[in-house]
Every structure is written in C-alpha cells, then in structure tokens.
Design a protein around this motif. Structure first.
Motif, PDB file in Angstrom:
ATOM      1  N   SER A  43      16.945  51.381  22.399  1.00 44.50           N
ATOM      2  CA  SER A  43      17.177  52.271  23.534  1.00 44.50           C
ATOM      3  C   SER A  43      18.671  52.484  23.762  1.00 44.50           C
ATOM      4  N   ARG A  44      19.452  51.415  23.631  1.00 41.98           N
ATOM      5  CA  ARG A  44      20.911  51.539  23.784  1.00 41.98           C
ATOM      6  C   ARG A  44      21.493  52.429  22.684  1.00 41.98           C
ATOM      7  N   HIS A  45      21.000  52.265  21.465  1.00 42.04           N
ATOM      8  CA  HIS A  45      21.493  53.088  20.358  1.00 42.04           C
ATOM      9  C   HIS A  45      21.147  54.558  20.573  1.00 42.04           C
ATOM     10  N   VAL A  46      19.946  54.820  21.058  1.00 42.12           N
ATOM     11  CA  VAL A  46      19.532  56.200  21.328  1.00 42.12           C
ATOM     12  C   VAL A  46      20.396  56.795  22.434  1.00 42.12           C
ATOM     13  N   ASP A  47      20.641  56.015  23.495  1.00 39.99           N
ATOM     14  CA  ASP A  47      21.484  56.503  24.589  1.00 39.99           C
ATOM     15  C   ASP A  47      22.897  56.818  24.089  1.00 39.99           C
ATOM     16  N   THR A  48      23.433  55.938  23.245  1.00 41.73           N
ATOM     17  CA  THR A  48      24.771  56.161  22.688  1.00 41.73           C
ATOM     18  C   THR A  48      24.782  57.410  21.807  1.00 41.73           C
ATOM     19  N   ALA A  49      23.762  57.556  20.971  1.00 38.36           N
ATOM     20  CA  ALA A  49      23.689  58.731  20.088  1.00 38.36           C
ATOM     21  C   ALA A  49      23.574  60.014  20.899  1.00 38.36           C
ATOM     22  N   GLN A  50      22.782  59.989  21.964  1.00 37.44           N
ATOM     23  CA  GLN A  50      22.653  61.182  22.803  1.00 37.44           C
ATOM     24  C   GLN A  50      23.981  61.510  23.470  1.00 37.44           C
ATOM     25  N   GLY A  51      24.671  60.495  23.960  1.00 36.54           N
ATOM     26  CA  GLY A  51      25.977  60.722  24.580  1.00 36.54           C
ATOM     27  C   GLY A  51      26.972  61.291  23.590  1.00 36.54           C
ATOM     28  N   ASN A  52      26.975  60.747  22.375  1.00 37.70           N
ATOM     29  CA  ASN A  52      27.882  61.255  21.339  1.00 37.70           C
ATOM     30  C   ASN A  52      27.538  62.694  20.968  1.00 37.70           C
ATOM     31  N   ALA A  53      26.263  62.997  20.857  1.00 36.10           N
ATOM     32  CA  ALA A  53      25.850  64.365  20.525  1.00 36.10           C
ATOM     33  C   ALA A  53      26.237  65.327  21.643  1.00 36.10           C
ATOM     34  N   ARG A  54      26.069  64.890  22.880  1.00 35.28           N
ATOM     35  CA  ARG A  54      26.432  65.732  24.029  1.00 35.28           C
ATOM     36  C   ARG A  54      27.943  65.986  24.026  1.00 35.28           C
ATOM     37  N   GLU A  55      28.730  64.952  23.800  1.00 33.30           N
ATOM     38  CA  GLU A  55      30.191  65.093  23.767  1.00 33.30           C
ATOM     39  C   GLU A  55      30.631  65.979  22.598  1.00 33.30           C
ATOM     40  N   PHE A  56      30.000  65.795  21.440  1.00 32.32           N
ATOM     41  CA  PHE A  56      30.320  66.613  20.270  1.00 32.32           C
ATOM     42  C   PHE A  56      30.007  68.081  20.551  1.00 32.32           C
ATOM     43  N   GLY A  57      28.882  68.336  21.194  1.00 29.71           N
ATOM     44  CA  GLY A  57      28.500  69.704  21.552  1.00 29.71           C
ATOM     45  C   GLY A  57      29.484  70.333  22.517  1.00 29.71           C
ATOM     46  N   ARG A  58      29.899  69.563  23.514  1.00 28.87           N
ATOM     47  CA  ARG A  58      30.874  70.091  24.484  1.00 28.87           C
ATOM     48  C   ARG A  58      32.203  70.383  23.810  1.00 28.87           C
ATOM     49  N   ARG A 101      44.910  76.396  14.249  1.00 24.81           N
ATOM     50  CA  ARG A 101      43.931  76.020  15.279  1.00 24.81           C
ATOM     51  C   ARG A 101      42.659  75.466  14.627  1.00 24.81           C
ATOM     52  N   LEU A 102      42.167  76.171  13.604  1.00 27.46           N
ATOM     53  CA  LEU A 102      40.948  75.728  12.934  1.00 27.46           C
ATOM     54  C   LEU A 102      41.143  74.395  12.212  1.00 27.46           C
ATOM     55  N   ALA A 103      42.308  74.209  11.607  1.00 29.03           N
ATOM     56  CA  ALA A 103      42.589  72.929  10.946  1.00 29.03           C
ATOM     57  C   ALA A 103      42.602  71.791  11.968  1.00 29.03           C
ATOM     58  N   GLU A 104      43.229  72.027  13.104  1.00 26.40           N
ATOM     59  CA  GLU A 104      43.279  71.018  14.171  1.00 26.40           C
ATOM     60  C   GLU A 104      41.874  70.728  14.705  1.00 26.40           C
ATOM     61  N   GLN A 105      41.091  71.770  14.895  1.00 30.57           N
ATOM     62  CA  GLN A 105      39.735  71.597  15.406  1.00 30.57           C
ATOM     63  C   GLN A 105      38.858  70.852  14.396  1.00 30.57           C
ATOM     64  N   ALA A 106      38.986  71.194  13.126  1.00 30.88           N
ATOM     65  CA  ALA A 106      38.208  70.507  12.089  1.00 30.88           C
ATOM     66  C   ALA A 106      38.574  69.032  12.036  1.00 30.88           C
ATOM     67  N   LYS A 107      39.850  68.743  12.162  1.00 27.77           N
ATOM     68  CA  LYS A 107      40.306  67.345  12.158  1.00 27.77           C
ATOM     69  C   LYS A 107      39.726  66.610  13.368  1.00 27.77           C
ATOM     70  N   ALA A 108      39.785  67.226  14.533  1.00 30.23           N
ATOM     71  CA  ALA A 108      39.256  66.598  15.748  1.00 30.23           C
ATOM     72  C   ALA A 108      37.752  66.367  15.643  1.00 30.23           C
ATOM     73  N   LEU A 109      37.026  67.356  15.120  1.00 27.14           N
ATOM     74  CA  LEU A 109      35.581  67.196  14.966  1.00 27.14           C
ATOM     75  C   LEU A 109      35.254  66.120  13.936  1.00 27.14           C
ATOM     76  N   GLY A 110      36.033  66.067  12.865  1.00 21.48           N
ATOM     77  CA  GLY A 110      35.830  65.022  11.854  1.00 21.48           C
ATOM     78  C   GLY A 110      36.072  63.635  12.420  1.00 21.48           C
ATOM     79  N   GLN A 111      37.125  63.488  13.210  1.00 19.65           N
ATOM     80  CA  GLN A 111      37.414  62.195  13.833  1.00 19.65           C
ATOM     81  C   GLN A 111      36.318  61.819  14.824  1.00 19.65           C
ATOM     82  N   HIS A 112      35.855  62.803  15.571  1.00 19.71           N
ATOM     83  CA  HIS A 112      34.786  62.554  16.536  1.00 19.71           C
ATOM     84  C   HIS A 112      33.510  62.127  15.814  1.00 19.71           C
ATOM     85  N   ALA A 113      33.182  62.812  14.729  1.00 18.11           N
ATOM     86  CA  ALA A 113      31.980  62.474  13.967  1.00 18.11           C
ATOM     87  C   ALA A 113      32.097  61.081  13.359  1.00 18.11           C
TER      88      ALA A 113
END
Length: 124
Positions: A43-58, A101-113
């Motif tokens: 349940s904790r892992h699912v909650d963490t994954a949902q939070g990460n997915a929500r943050e990634f989406g935002r 801008r796209l390079a910076e965004q790709a880097k940020a998304l990669g780090q987030h992932a």
C-alpha cells in the motif's frame, strides 16, 4: 449388556496435543502478521507510485504550458516583424530557445523518472 470401559487420555498425550495446537496457532498468527505487513508495504509503494505519477504529470503539464506560451510569444513577435530578415532572425532565436528549453525539460523529466524509479533504489 456389557459396560463400555472408560478410556482416559493420558496427560502426556493431552500435553502434546495442546502444545501442537499452540504451535499451530503461533504459526498462523505469524503468517497473518506477515500478510498484514506485506499488504501495508504494498500500500505504501502504491501510494508513493501514485504521488510520483501525479507529480510527473503536473511537471509535464507545466512544460507543455511553457512551450505553448513560448509558441504564442514567438507568433506574436513574428506577426510584428516588418522584414524577411527580421523573420529569419526571430525564427533562429526561437529555434535556439526552444531547443534549449526542450533539452532542459527532457533532463528534468529524466531526473524525475530516475528518482521515482523503484529499480536500483534501496527501500526506505
């Protein structure tokens, strides 16, 4: 009729039976405890994954909004250009800015992932 003889269960046998029941109860209690812990951990892992997915989406949506705003800003500047040379300069600037801008965004998304990935990370 003959009377049925009364058979007594020896105390040793009763003690062994009671001990067996106690051990079985302890084993089942341990199994149920482990099942509850596993469910809580999952349940904790699912909650963490949902939070990460929500943050990634935002974060992704923020980037989309920034890119759209940059496109409209470029279109506005382009619409006010008075010469072909100015158009070419504005286009070159936009391409350069957008690439950065796209390079910076790709880097940020990669780090987030990477940060959100359960692979290669120790459990906390």
């Amino acid at each position: 009729m003959a009377d049925n003889p009364k058979l007594d269960v020896p105390p040793e046998l009763r003690a062994i039976a009671e001990q067996g029941v106690g051990q079985a109860r302890a084993a089942i209690d341990g199994l149920l405890g482990a099942a509850h812990k596993a469910l809580d951990d999952a349940s904790r892992h699912v909650d963490t994954a949902q939070g990460n997915a929500r943050e990634f989406g935002r974060t992704t949506l923020d980037f989309v909004e920034a890119n759209i705003a940059a496109g409209f800003d470029f279109a506005s500047r382009l619409a006010s250009a008075t010469t072909v040379d100015e158009w070419a300069r504005l286009h070159a600037e936009y391409v350069k800015e957008q690439a950065a801008r796209l390079a910076e965004q790709a880097k940020a998304l990669g780090q987030h992932a990477s940060a959100a990935s359960p692979f290669g990370k120790a459990d906390k």
